[in-house]
Design a protein around this motif. Structure first.
Motif, short mmCIF file in Angstrom:
data_model
loop_
_atom_site.label_atom_id
_atom_site.label_comp_id
_atom_site.label_asym_id
_atom_site.label_seq_id
_atom_site.Cartn_x
_atom_site.Cartn_y
_atom_site.Cartn_z
N GLU A 165 -5.10 5.90 -0.38
CA GLU A 165 -4.21 4.75 -0.20
C GLU A 165 -4.35 3.86 -1.42
OE1 GLU A 165 -4.38 2.18 3.51
OE2 GLU A 165 -4.66 0.73 1.90
N ASP B 84 -3.39 0.40 -3.24
CA ASP B 84 -2.95 -0.94 -2.91
C ASP B 84 -2.81 -1.73 -4.21
OD1 ASP B 84 -4.30 -3.51 -0.66
OD2 ASP B 84 -2.51 -3.44 -1.91
N TYR C 51 -1.22 12.03 0.25
CA TYR C 51 -2.08 13.03 0.86
C TYR C 51 -2.20 14.22 -0.07
CZ TYR C 51 2.45 14.93 2.13
OH TYR C 51 3.73 15.38 2.09
N LYS D 250 0.85 -1.19 0.00
CA LYS D 250 0.00 0.00 0.00
C LYS D 250 0.88 1.24 0.00
CE LYS D 250 -2.93 -2.45 3.17
NZ LYS D 250 -4.34 -2.67 2.95
N TRP D 251 0.47 2.22 -0.73
CA TRP D 251 1.18 3.49 -0.76
C TRP D 251 0.20 4.59 -0.40
CZ3 TRP D 251 6.36 4.29 -1.77
CH2 TRP D 251 7.08 3.17 -2.17
N LEU D 252 0.66 5.49 0.49
CA LEU D 252 -0.22 6.56 0.94
C LEU D 252 0.08 7.85 0.20
CD1 LEU D 252 -0.51 6.37 4.80
CD2 LEU D 252 -2.09 5.63 3.07
N GLN E 168 -13.67 2.40 -0.03
CA GLN E 168 -12.67 1.67 -0.79
C GLN E 168 -13.20 1.35 -2.18
OE1 GLN E 168 -10.91 -1.59 1.23
NE2 GLN E 168 -10.00 -2.42 -0.64
N GLN F 263 3.31 3.85 8.05
CA GLN F 263 2.87 4.87 7.10
C GLN F 263 1.81 5.77 7.71
OE1 GLN F 263 1.91 2.12 3.88
NE2 GLN F 263 3.30 3.24 2.55
N TYR F 264 0.84 5.17 8.37
CA TYR F 264 -0.24 5.99 8.92
C TYR F 264 0.23 6.84 10.08
CZ TYR F 264 -3.93 4.44 5.95
OH TYR F 264 -4.72 4.25 4.84
N LYS G 263 -8.19 3.35 -1.50
CA LYS G 263 -9.01 3.84 -0.39
C LYS G 263 -8.95 5.36 -0.46
CE LYS G 263 -8.48 0.33 3.20
NZ LYS G 263 -7.47 -0.63 2.77
N THR H 255 2.25 -0.69 7.06
CA THR H 255 1.07 0.18 6.97
C THR H 255 0.96 1.04 8.21
OG1 THR H 255 0.04 -1.75 5.96
CG2 THR H 255 -1.34 0.15 6.33
#
Lengths: 475, 212
Positions: free
Chosen positions: B142, B144, B8, B4-6, B115, B198-199, B124, B195
């Motif tokens: 996010e 995935d 913003y 998963k890559w976030l 999602q 990351q969060y 997401k 994950t």
């Protein structure tokens, strides 16, 4: 009468274990027997109407018996009557079950000492139901007899010999009979088919040897004769290079890709075993051969550990003949499953690609990945495989493996045309990395069209295209 | 586990962030025939030790950053920035901490949204709000990528995907969050600990943004 019989069967169906009841005369009950019963022999009167025991008897009369003589209405009535008879038999059977249940319940209740008013009611009800059903059956039987439907059935049953096979045991639960019969006949058919195929193949190879002496003997042989194998690593022109040699040759050149041979059964077991493992475990297993053989050492079959093929070539001959599945895995990128037919030879039959994280019984050379990317890639790889097979059968596997190696940059290399890694794939909304790699050519020039690509195989490694970006000349 | 890559949302100069952005993002996803599947919610909290006694306690972490995922309700993840660790605990940890009163919950951010499935990508899309308020702190995406489990292999793939996806957006852009997994001794093979990290990084970033 017919209606009530049918519905009562439905009602009781919920209380008992399901038993397959043929609802029409034209089901498997009649299957093996309906066709020969078209003769119109003179017949003696039919024995008294059948009970629940001889279930096949009323159905041994063919619906086609009167078809060449009787007008449609008679035929319809006959079919009707037969249908009713079948339902009554079903009722009788279900009534018998019910009776048995009621008796069982009564026995249990008695042993527990409770009042036995209810069970006796049930028994009574069950007995009544059965009596009614038997009466109905008798009535229907008499009707059918009067209509002449049952005429000649007995004689026909006996005289036709029934495909020259002994009649299987008529079980009290009549439905076993046609099933056993069907299996028997199918089994005979299969055995005959196999025999005939084997004989035909023998005859053909015989003739081929006689008429085409120049043709090299092929390796496909259904009879399972051992074909001559060349031990060690030298290959002659007439004998084919063997699979372990190929694997040994490829191993040092394909850094980054690990090719593991398996026997077919071992592969099936392994893929089913992996279905239960966590993904981290699975990926660790995939990336190291030694741990693979250790973890699956007692999975059942004594499969060939890959290192043994390198160390002692003499003893690997026997196991090499059973190698049917090759797993080429590029860690973290993809897993390719190649099936080789016949086992131990060099001819790839099918190939499929999967994600390294995937686990499950569907990871076979004919399987389909869960991810759209690998699905599309599998299609492309299969097309290329067939292309390679058409060009040159013996080198197809080697070329395929080398070509698969070029996919190690699947996710990191950008397309040589549009300079992006991800792009839309044609008309669909899916976004893929470049899936197309230039297909390898053999070192001996095959066609003039490919003269440009063969001189620099190293350059080919850097080329990659999206499915939509492939330059026209490469198709 | 799949990577998963976030991302913003960074609004362009002069543009204020609003929940309009989220609806724009969702429209874009649906334009590509993304299929909405479910809701998601992630709670990230920051804990500080309870320093009521004048005598400091036995050495404990100065700051705990905890994350709980709606997809994995039975686990609670902690990231310790000073110690460079990401640990996994049972969900009852929260109750234990309440009872012990060793650490106090200072701030909590709630990430929640929907999602979507877009081919091999599961996206997401949601917003970040301060817990117990309706204060919008940010828009989060996010991505995935299902076929891959390796961080390095998927980096370029997801980057390019976002490029393609965001083409033509003028009010701002989604900026990737790249926490250094190696600093926290996390391997290349992706996991829930990645994950969590990351969060947690995102939460810290959101706090820092608030202050400026």
């Amino acid at each position: 009468m017919m209606q009530s019989g049918y519905f009562s069967m439905e009602k009781y169906g919920a209380m008992q274990q399901p038993s397959p009841t043929p609802s029409t005369p034209s089901t498997g009950f009649m299957g093996p027997r309906s066709s020969p019963l078209f003769s119109n022999a003179v017949d003696q009167p039919e024995p008294p109407p059948p009970t629940g025991q001889d279930v096949d008897r009323p159905n041994s009369m063919s619906s086609g018996q009167d078809s060449d003589q009787a007008p449609p209405r008679h035929l319809a009535n006959a079919l009707d009557g037969l249908g009713r008879a079948v339902r009554h038999i079903a009722d009788v059977r279900s009534g018998a079950d019910l009776l048995l249940e009621a008796l069982d319940a009564a026995a249990q209740v008695r042993s527990h000492g409770a009042g036995n008013k209810k069970p006796s009611d049930r028994i009574q009800k069950a007995a009544d139901a059965m009596r009614i059903a038997l009466d109905a059956l008798r009535a229907t039987g008499k009707e059918l007899e009067a209509a002449g439907v049952l005429n000649g059935a007995q004689q026909r049953f006996e005289e036709n010999g029934l495909w020259n096979s002994p009649v299987p045991f008529v079980a009290p639960d009549g439905w076993l009979v046609p099933y056993a019969w069907k299996r028997q006949i199918a089994g005979q058919a299969a055995a005959t088919a196999y025999e005939r195929a084997r004989l035909a193949l023998k005859a053909f190879t015989e003739q081929k040897r006689r008429f085409f002496p120049g043709l090299a003997a092929t390796t496909t042989s259904v009879t399972g004769t051992k074909r001559p194998r060349s031990e060690g690593s030298e290959t002659t022109d007439t004998a084919e290079p063997s699979l372990p040699d190929l694997l040994r040759r490829i191993q040092p050149e394909t850094q980054g890709m690990v090719v593991t041979p398996y026997e077919r059964l071992a592969w099936v077991k392994k893929s089913n075993l992996k279905a239960g493992m966590s993904t981290t475990f699975a990926s660790r297993v995939l990336t190291s051969n030694s741990s693979l053989s250790v973890r699956h050492g007692n999975a059942g079959t004594p499969q060939q550990p890959p290192q043994a093929g390198v160390d002692n070539p003499t003893s690997s001959t026997r196991q090499a003949e059973k190698i049917a599945v090759l797993e080429a895995s590029i860690p973290s990128v993809l897993v390719a499953v190649v099936s080789v037919i016949p086992a131990g030879s060099l001819y790839p039959d099918a190939v499929a690609l999967f994600s390294p994280a995937e686990a499950g019984g569907h990871i076979q050379a004919w399987g389909v990945s869960q991810h759209k990317l690998y699905q599309r890639l599998s299609e492309h790889v299969t097309a290329t495989l067939h292309q390679l097979l058409q060009q040159d059968r013996t080198s197809a596997l080697e070329l395929l493996l080398r070509w698969l190696l070029s996919y190690r940059t699947l996710f990191t290399q950008q397309c040589s045309v549009c300079k992006h890694v991800m792009a839309y794939d044609g008309p669909s909304d899916l976004i893929f990395p470049p899936l197309v790699r230039p297909t390898p050519r053999a070192t001996v020039p095959l066609t003039t069209k490919n003269a440009k690509t063969e001189e620099s195989n190293a350059d080919n490694e850097a080329l990659a295209y999206h499915l939509g970006c492939v330059p026209k000349g490469m198709e | 586990m799949t990577v998963k890559w976030l991302y913003y949302w960074q609004p362009s100069i002069g543009v204020t962030m609003s929940s309009q952005t989220l609806s724009i993002a969702i429209k874009r996803i649906e334009a590509l025939h993304g299929v909405k599947t479910s809701r998601w919610q992630i709670t990230a909290s920051q804990f500080r030790p309870n320093q009521r006694e004048p005598v400091p306690l036995v050495e404990c972490a100065r700051e705990l950053l905890g994350v709980v995922f709606s997809e994995v309700p039975d686990k609670y993840y902690f990231a310790l920035r000073q110690e460079h660790m990401v640990v996994e605990a049972d969900a009852t940890m929260q109750a234990i901490m309440e009872k012990l009163q060793v650490y106090r919950n200072r701030l909590t951010i709630l990430f929640e949204g929907f999602q979507y499935e877009l081919g091999d990508f599961h996206i997401k899309a949601g917003r970040a709000v301060l817990a117990h308020t309706e204060n919008l702190r940010g828009i989060v995406l996010e991505v995935d990528y299902k076929p891959l489990s390796s961080v390095e292999q998927s980096r370029r793939v997801v980057q390019d995907f976002m490029e393609v996806w965001q083409k033509g957006e003028t009010t701002g852009q989604f900026v990737p969050l790249d926490p250094n997994f190696s600093e926290f001794n996390l391997p290349d093979l992706y996991s829930w600990q990645h994950t969590a990290l990351q969060y947690v990084t995102l939460m810290a970033f959101v706090f820092s943004q608030q202050r400026t």
